[in-house]
Design a protein around this motif. Structure first.
Motif, PDB file in Angstrom:
ATOM      1  N   THR A 223     -37.928 -66.418   5.981  1.00 20.17           N
ATOM      2  CA  THR A 223     -37.097 -67.064   7.005  1.00 20.17           C
ATOM      3  C   THR A 223     -36.883 -68.551   6.761  1.00 20.17           C
ATOM      4  OG1 THR A 223     -39.040 -67.418   8.413  1.00 20.17           O
ATOM      5  CG2 THR A 223     -37.777 -65.388   8.769  1.00 20.17           C
ATOM      6  N   ARG A 224     -37.286 -69.069   5.630  1.00 23.74           N
ATOM      7  CA  ARG A 224     -37.127 -70.500   5.357  1.00 23.74           C
ATOM      8  C   ARG A 224     -35.659 -70.891   5.247  1.00 23.74           C
ATOM      9  NH1 ARG A 224     -40.781 -72.029   0.469  1.00 23.74           N
ATOM     10  NH2 ARG A 224     -39.389 -73.800   0.581  1.00 23.74           N
ATOM     11  N   VAL A 225     -35.326 -72.020   5.823  1.00 20.82           N
ATOM     12  CA  VAL A 225     -33.952 -72.519   5.809  1.00 20.82           C
ATOM     13  C   VAL A 225     -33.488 -72.772   4.376  1.00 20.82           C
ATOM     14  CG1 VAL A 225     -32.460 -74.427   6.501  1.00 20.82           C
ATOM     15  CG2 VAL A 225     -34.123 -73.506   8.114  1.00 20.82           C
ATOM     16  N   ARG A 226     -34.322 -73.385   3.576  1.00 17.05           N
ATOM     17  CA  ARG A 226     -33.922 -73.686   2.196  1.00 17.05           C
ATOM     18  C   ARG A 226     -33.600 -72.422   1.412  1.00 17.05           C
ATOM     19  NH1 ARG A 226     -38.031 -78.403   0.160  1.00 17.05           N
ATOM     20  NH2 ARG A 226     -37.244 -80.020   1.544  1.00 17.05           N
ATOM     21  N   ARG A 227     -34.381 -71.372   1.641  1.00 24.88           N
ATOM     22  CA  ARG A 227     -34.131 -70.104   0.956  1.00 24.88           C
ATOM     23  C   ARG A 227     -32.771 -69.549   1.369  1.00 24.88           C
ATOM     24  NH1 ARG A 227     -35.566 -64.435   1.442  1.00 24.88           N
ATOM     25  NH2 ARG A 227     -36.060 -63.665  -0.608  1.00 24.88           N
TER      26      ARG A 227
ATOM     27  N   ARG B  29     -27.957 -68.512   9.263  1.00 26.38           N
ATOM     28  CA  ARG B  29     -29.138 -67.642   9.195  1.00 26.38           C
ATOM     29  C   ARG B  29     -29.127 -66.539  10.245  1.00 26.38           C
ATOM     30  NH1 ARG B  29     -34.776 -70.022   9.187  1.00 26.38           N
ATOM     31  NH2 ARG B  29     -33.980 -71.077  11.008  1.00 26.38           N
ATOM     32  N   ALA B  30     -28.650 -66.840  11.437  1.00 25.92           N
ATOM     33  CA  ALA B  30     -28.649 -65.840  12.508  1.00 25.92           C
ATOM     34  C   ALA B  30     -27.633 -64.728  12.254  1.00 25.92           C
ATOM     35  CB  ALA B  30     -28.369 -66.509  13.849  1.00 25.92           C
ATOM     36  N   SER B  31     -26.621 -64.997  11.469  1.00 23.24           N
ATOM     37  CA  SER B  31     -25.583 -63.991  11.207  1.00 23.24           C
ATOM     38  C   SER B  31     -26.013 -62.935  10.200  1.00 23.24           C
ATOM     39  CB  SER B  31     -24.313 -64.671  10.692  1.00 23.24           C
ATOM     40  OG  SER B  31     -23.737 -65.465  11.683  1.00 23.24           O
ATOM     41  N   VAL B  32     -26.912 -63.283   9.309  1.00 24.53           N
ATOM     42  CA  VAL B  32     -27.270 -62.358   8.227  1.00 24.53           C
ATOM     43  C   VAL B  32     -27.918 -61.072   8.755  1.00 24.53           C
ATOM     44  CG1 VAL B  32     -28.637 -62.061   6.120  1.00 24.53           C
ATOM     45  CG2 VAL B  32     -27.338 -64.176   6.485  1.00 24.53           C
ATOM     46  N   PRO B  33     -28.940 -61.139   9.620  1.00 21.12           N
ATOM     47  CA  PRO B  33     -29.506 -59.873  10.112  1.00 21.12           C
ATOM     48  C   PRO B  33     -28.497 -59.044  10.907  1.00 21.12           C
ATOM     49  CG  PRO B  33     -30.919 -61.730  10.722  1.00 21.12           C
ATOM     50  CD  PRO B  33     -29.677 -62.288  10.121  1.00 21.12           C
ATOM     51  N   LEU B  34     -27.625 -59.705  11.627  1.00 27.60           N
ATOM     52  CA  LEU B  34     -26.604 -59.006  12.404  1.00 27.60           C
ATOM     53  C   LEU B  34     -25.620 -58.296  11.477  1.00 27.60           C
ATOM     54  CD1 LEU B  34     -25.273 -58.343  15.098  1.00 27.60           C
ATOM     55  CD2 LEU B  34     -24.225 -60.600  15.060  1.00 27.60           C
TER      56      LEU B  34
ATOM     57  N   ALA C 190     -19.736 -59.272   1.563  1.00 20.17           N
ATOM     58  CA  ALA C 190     -20.608 -60.433   1.778  1.00 20.17           C
ATOM     59  C   ALA C 190     -22.063 -59.996   1.879  1.00 20.17           C
ATOM     60  CB  ALA C 190     -20.187 -61.189   3.044  1.00 20.17           C
ATOM     61  N   MET C 191     -22.312 -58.931   2.628  1.00 21.40           N
ATOM     62  CA  MET C 191     -23.689 -58.456   2.779  1.00 21.40           C
ATOM     63  C   MET C 191     -24.237 -57.967   1.459  1.00 21.40           C
ATOM     64  SD  MET C 191     -25.901 -58.419   5.166  1.00 21.40           S
ATOM     65  CE  MET C 191     -27.185 -58.857   4.020  1.00 21.40           C
ATOM     66  N   GLU C 192     -23.417 -57.292   0.683  1.00 24.17           N
ATOM     67  CA  GLU C 192     -23.868 -56.825  -0.627  1.00 24.17           C
ATOM     68  C   GLU C 192     -24.173 -58.009  -1.546  1.00 24.17           C
ATOM     69  OE1 GLU C 192     -25.385 -54.507  -3.456  1.00 24.17           O
ATOM     70  OE2 GLU C 192     -24.956 -53.937  -1.389  1.00 24.17           O
ATOM     71  N   ALA C 193     -23.389 -59.069  -1.460  1.00 28.81           N
ATOM     72  CA  ALA C 193     -23.657 -60.270  -2.267  1.00 28.81           C
ATOM     73  C   ALA C 193     -25.001 -60.883  -1.883  1.00 28.81           C
ATOM     74  CB  ALA C 193     -22.525 -61.286  -2.087  1.00 28.81           C
ATOM     75  N   VAL C 194     -25.292 -60.946  -0.587  1.00 24.68           N
ATOM     76  CA  VAL C 194     -26.578 -61.481  -0.124  1.00 24.68           C
ATOM     77  C   VAL C 194     -27.709 -60.599  -0.645  1.00 24.68           C
ATOM     78  CG1 VAL C 194     -28.014 -61.900   1.922  1.00 24.68           C
ATOM     79  CG2 VAL C 194     -25.606 -62.597   1.924  1.00 24.68           C
ATOM     80  N   ARG C 195     -27.531 -59.299  -0.537  1.00 19.04           N
ATOM     81  CA  ARG C 195     -28.574 -58.377  -1.008  1.00 19.04           C
ATOM     82  C   ARG C 195     -28.805 -58.518  -2.508  1.00 19.04           C
ATOM     83  NH1 ARG C 195     -26.574 -53.752   2.945  1.00 19.04           N
ATOM     84  NH2 ARG C 195     -28.293 -53.863   4.420  1.00 19.04           N
ATOM     85  N   GLN C 196     -27.750 -58.681  -3.269  1.00 19.51           N
ATOM     86  CA  GLN C 196     -27.905 -58.823  -4.720  1.00 19.51           C
ATOM     87  C   GLN C 196     -28.712 -60.068  -5.062  1.00 19.51           C
ATOM     88  OE1 GLN C 196     -27.241 -56.663  -7.139  1.00 19.51           O
ATOM     89  NE2 GLN C 196     -26.565 -55.243  -5.568  1.00 19.51           N
ATOM     90  N   VAL C 197     -28.458 -61.165  -4.360  1.00 19.62           N
ATOM     91  CA  VAL C 197     -29.227 -62.391  -4.599  1.00 19.62           C
ATOM     92  C   VAL C 197     -30.693 -62.157  -4.249  1.00 19.62           C
ATOM     93  CG1 VAL C 197     -29.610 -64.754  -3.770  1.00 19.62           C
ATOM     94  CG2 VAL C 197     -27.313 -64.006  -4.378  1.00 19.62           C
ATOM     95  N   MET C 198     -30.945 -61.568  -3.083  1.00 17.93           N
ATOM     96  CA  MET C 198     -32.326 -61.325  -2.658  1.00 17.93           C
ATOM     97  C   MET C 198     -33.049 -60.385  -3.623  1.00 17.93           C
ATOM     98  SD  MET C 198     -32.634 -63.192  -0.077  1.00 17.93           S
ATOM     99  CE  MET C 198     -31.714 -63.951   1.247  1.00 17.93           C
TER     100      MET C 198
ATOM    101  N   MET D  40     -27.024 -68.602   0.157  1.00 19.64           N
ATOM    102  CA  MET D  40     -25.606 -68.759   0.496  1.00 19.64           C
ATOM    103  C   MET D  40     -24.859 -69.468  -0.628  1.00 19.64           C
ATOM    104  SD  MET D  40     -25.168 -67.109   3.230  1.00 19.64           S
ATOM    105  CE  MET D  40     -26.517 -66.050   2.691  1.00 19.64           C
ATOM    106  N   LEU D  41     -25.507 -70.465  -1.214  1.00 18.07           N
ATOM    107  CA  LEU D  41     -24.905 -71.183  -2.332  1.00 18.07           C
ATOM    108  C   LEU D  41     -24.681 -70.230  -3.514  1.00 18.07           C
ATOM    109  CD1 LEU D  41     -23.987 -73.980  -3.293  1.00 18.07           C
ATOM    110  CD2 LEU D  41     -26.307 -74.345  -4.147  1.00 18.07           C
ATOM    111  N   GLU D  42     -25.695 -69.422  -3.830  1.00 18.77           N
ATOM    112  CA  GLU D  42     -25.567 -68.472  -4.939  1.00 18.77           C
ATOM    113  C   GLU D  42     -24.508 -67.410  -4.671  1.00 18.77           C
ATOM    114  OE1 GLU D  42     -29.080 -66.849  -6.775  1.00 18.77           O
ATOM    115  OE2 GLU D  42     -30.231 -68.650  -6.258  1.00 18.77           O
ATOM    116  N   CYS D  43     -24.356 -67.026  -3.407  1.00 17.72           N
ATOM    117  CA  CYS D  43     -23.363 -66.006  -3.031  1.00 17.72           C
ATOM    118  C   CYS D  43     -21.967 -66.589  -2.863  1.00 17.72           C
ATOM    119  CB  CYS D  43     -23.735 -65.360  -1.696  1.00 17.72           C
ATOM    120  SG  CYS D  43     -25.237 -64.426  -1.685  1.00 17.72           S
ATOM    121  N   GLY D  44     -21.898 -67.899  -2.672  1.00 17.09           N
ATOM    122  CA  GLY D  44     -20.618 -68.521  -2.382  1.00 17.09           C
ATOM    123  C   GLY D  44     -20.169 -68.255  -0.953  1.00 17.09           C
ATOM    124  N   LEU D  45     -21.139 -68.071  -0.041  1.00 18.43           N
ATOM    125  CA  LEU D  45     -20.838 -67.766   1.357  1.00 18.43           C
ATOM    126  C   LEU D  45     -21.292 -68.899   2.265  1.00 18.43           C
ATOM    127  CD1 LEU D  45     -22.112 -64.078   1.372  1.00 18.43           C
ATOM    128  CD2 LEU D  45     -19.740 -64.844   1.234  1.00 18.43           C
TER     129      LEU D  45
END
Length: 162
Positions: A16-20, A34-39, A102-110, A25-30
């Protein structure tokens, strides 16, 4: 139990770290907050559009918070609202194609970060970790009345594999 609680607290902190989040988001280009990602993750994983109240319950947040986040995601083109076919007064939310991408991009980074961090782990250890984590979450959910509702439901539980 003390060491388990400490380990879980460390994992929760790291996730849950802000920097992470900002780095992801930087790596995804999004530009998701933070509150929007789980939703968005919950909507992207759903088989059908969901009522805002159900989203709030599953995320264990207040309904106005979900309404605000849905509005932001809608303005960004990641979510759309549709009428509930069972109750025309109610609205459902679902991800747009852009939201799913967008969600798939976040998942790929994680997943990339996890792959890098756990590169020295054996396949057997990784499988055991996943199985034990699913088992732990299932047991937490089974005891939700004692330790608090985690906002999840049985429908969200992945099938355990031994």
């Amino acid at each position: 139990m003390v060491e388990l609680e400490r380990a879980l607290a460390r994992v929760a902190y790291l996730l849950t770290r802000v920097r992470r989040h900002d780095r992801a988001m930087l790596e995804c280009g999004l530009t998701l907050d933070r509150a929007s990602v789980p939703l968005l993750r919950l909507l992207a994983d759903a088989d059908e559009p969901m009522r805002l109240g159900e989203l709030a319950t599953r995320l264990d947040v207040e309904a106005p918070h979900v309404t605000r986040q849905i509005q932001r995601l809608e303005k960004s083109g990641y979510v759309e609202r549709v009428a509930d076919p069972d109750d025309r007064r109610a609205q459902l939310a679902r991800p747009t194609d852009s939201g799913r991408r967008a969600m798939e991009a976040v998942r790929q980074v994680m997943r990339g970060w996890m792959r890098d961090a756990l590169a020295d782990w054996s396949s057997a250890d990784l499988k055991a970790l996943a199985v034990l984590n699913h088992r732990m979450v299932d047991d937490f959910l089974d005891h939700a009345e004692i330790i608090g509702d985690f906002g999840a439901t049985a429908r969200e539980r992945p099938t355990r594999t031994a």
